[in-house]
Design a protein around this motif. Structure first.
Motif, PDB file in Angstrom:
ATOM      1  N   ASN A  94      -4.798   7.027  -2.239  1.00  0.00           N
ATOM      2  CA  ASN A  94      -4.088   5.890  -1.670  1.00  0.00           C
ATOM      3  C   ASN A  94      -4.228   4.692  -2.591  1.00  0.00           C
ATOM      4  OD1 ASN A  94      -3.436   7.285   0.771  1.00  0.00           O
ATOM      5  ND2 ASN A  94      -5.499   6.869   1.539  1.00  0.00           N
TER       6      ASN A  94
ATOM      7  N   THR B  39      -5.101  -3.651  -8.109  1.00  0.00           N
ATOM      8  CA  THR B  39      -4.782  -2.543  -7.207  1.00  0.00           C
ATOM      9  C   THR B  39      -5.994  -1.642  -7.027  1.00  0.00           C
ATOM     10  OG1 THR B  39      -2.500  -2.596  -7.999  1.00  0.00           O
ATOM     11  CG2 THR B  39      -3.181  -0.644  -6.777  1.00  0.00           C
TER      12      THR B  39
ATOM     13  N   LYS C 173      -3.726   0.243  -2.769  1.00  0.00           N
ATOM     14  CA  LYS C 173      -3.577  -0.969  -1.970  1.00  0.00           C
ATOM     15  C   LYS C 173      -3.701  -2.194  -2.866  1.00  0.00           C
ATOM     16  CE  LYS C 173      -5.471  -3.486   2.005  1.00  0.00           C
ATOM     17  NZ  LYS C 173      -6.518  -3.489   3.067  1.00  0.00           N
TER      18      LYS C 173
ATOM     19  N   SER D  83       0.848  -1.192   0.000  1.00  0.00           N
ATOM     20  CA  SER D  83       0.000   0.000   0.000  1.00  0.00           C
ATOM     21  C   SER D  83       0.880   1.236   0.000  1.00  0.00           C
ATOM     22  CB  SER D  83      -0.934   0.011   1.214  1.00  0.00           C
ATOM     23  OG  SER D  83      -0.181   0.008   2.419  1.00  0.00           O
TER      24      SER D  83
END
Length: 340
Positions: A304, A314, A306, A289
């Motif tokens: 963000n 992703t 992860k 992440s």
């Protein structure tokens, strides 16, 4: 294995036991045997260097995988100055950019909804490719070769490795550039039918832009010896690509212009491999992440990312945890080294 000494049945037995012991000790035995066909590892001419066996590649199988699902064609693309302009990458659904030896860059073009007549120049694979490609169901990987100690990992991975040595009629040498920057692929010789959008198991979402963001007309990503610049064109509604300060076009004069650009900040560490000059091959870590910047519609969004495990795509989310949509069209993902 080519550097092990000995001849005859006894030597072959000793070599097999040695390899099995090494693979068992490092957890690679299942991966290696799953990828073998009984004929051993093909001896593919390497186009760069030598290194040591990496001990933690992705596993060969995972519960819940669907091997019968159509999968993508991924092509490793040369990206040094002598290799440009390139051919066919404007037809790719996704273009990944990563750092390689000497601070230079290399691309991986992923095709699912359209197969061009030719793609290239094609160059060699890297260890990081195996981790990145695990998100797809047995993808076809087209590449010029790899160093000898990496090839067992490639051949043992859950992908269809296609090199000029294996499928010579799918490749040809062009006359516009000097070797090794003139190797091209005819994609339909490897994949007669187009896989379709269902093969893009990346986790990417497409739709309306998220709220917020900031106006942004230009972003530059720098590697030690290369740089990418993406400039927003309001008339084309695309990000125009420049490399090393020059506009990037294909061989037929088309400007490379993705709809969405992702600058994904990742760990870039040393691998167990080196090029022929002794430069270490960087390993781009795509599981985990971190933070990213998504460029779309002339705006930038700090988000963000992860990726929980190799077999998953992703996820990109806002700071509030909401999924981030990409603009419809080609996506470029540029892996940039995260600050410590």
């Amino acid at each position: 294995m080519a550097d092990m000494m000995g001849t005859g049945r006894g030597a072959r037995t000793r070599r097999a036991r040695t390899v099995a012991a090494v693979l068992a000790a490092t957890g690679l035995f299942g991966l290696f045997t799953a990828g073998c066909t009984g004929q051993g590892t093909p001896r593919v001419p390497a186009d760069d260097g030598r290194g040591e066996l990496h001990t933690s590649p992705p596993s060969a199988s995972e519960p819940g995988r669907k091997p019968d699902r159509p999968s993508v064609l991924a092509v490793k693309i040369d990206n040094v100055r002598a290799a440009r302009p390139q051919t066919g990458i404007d037809s790719a659904d996704i273009v990944y950019a990563e750092q390689v030896e000497g601070g230079l860059s290399r691309l991986m073009a992923v095709f699912a909804t359209k197969l061009p007549k030719a793609v290239g120049p094609v160059r060699s694979a890297r260890e990081s490719d195996l981790e990145l490609l695990r998100q797809f169901d047995k993808p076809t990987l087209a590449f010029s070769g790899a160093q000898g100690k990496l090839m067992p990992l490639i051949n043992g991975a859950p992908l269809d490795a296609q090199t000029p040595k294996k499928t010579s009629d799918a490749y040809f040498r062009g006359t516009d550039k000097v070797s090794p920057h003139n190797l091209y692929l005819r994609p339909k010789r490897l994949m007669p039918t187009t896989p379709g959008a269902a093969a893009l198991t990346t986790g990417f979402r497409y739709g309306p832009a998220p709220a917020g963001g900031t106006k942004d007309t230009s972003e530059t990503v720098r590697y030690p010896a290369a740089r990418f610049t993406f400039t927003w064109s309001a008339t084309r509604e695309r990000w125009l690509v420049s490399m090393d300060g020059k506009p990037d076009t294909t061989t037929d004069g088309k400007r490379l212009a993705p709809a969405t650009v992702v600058v994904q900040y990742v760990q870039v560490r040393k691998s167990a491999f080196h090029d022929f000059l002794g430069n270490n091959t960087p390993y781009t870590v795509t599981i985990g992440s971190g933070s990213a910047k998504v460029l779309r519609d002339g705006r930038a969004y700090d988000v963000n990312w992860k990726r929980a495990k190799a077999t998953e795509g992703t996820e990109f989310t806002t700071k509030d945890g909401e999924p981030v949509n990409f603009a419809k069209g080609q996506v470029w993902v540029v892996f940039a080294k995260a600050s410590s």
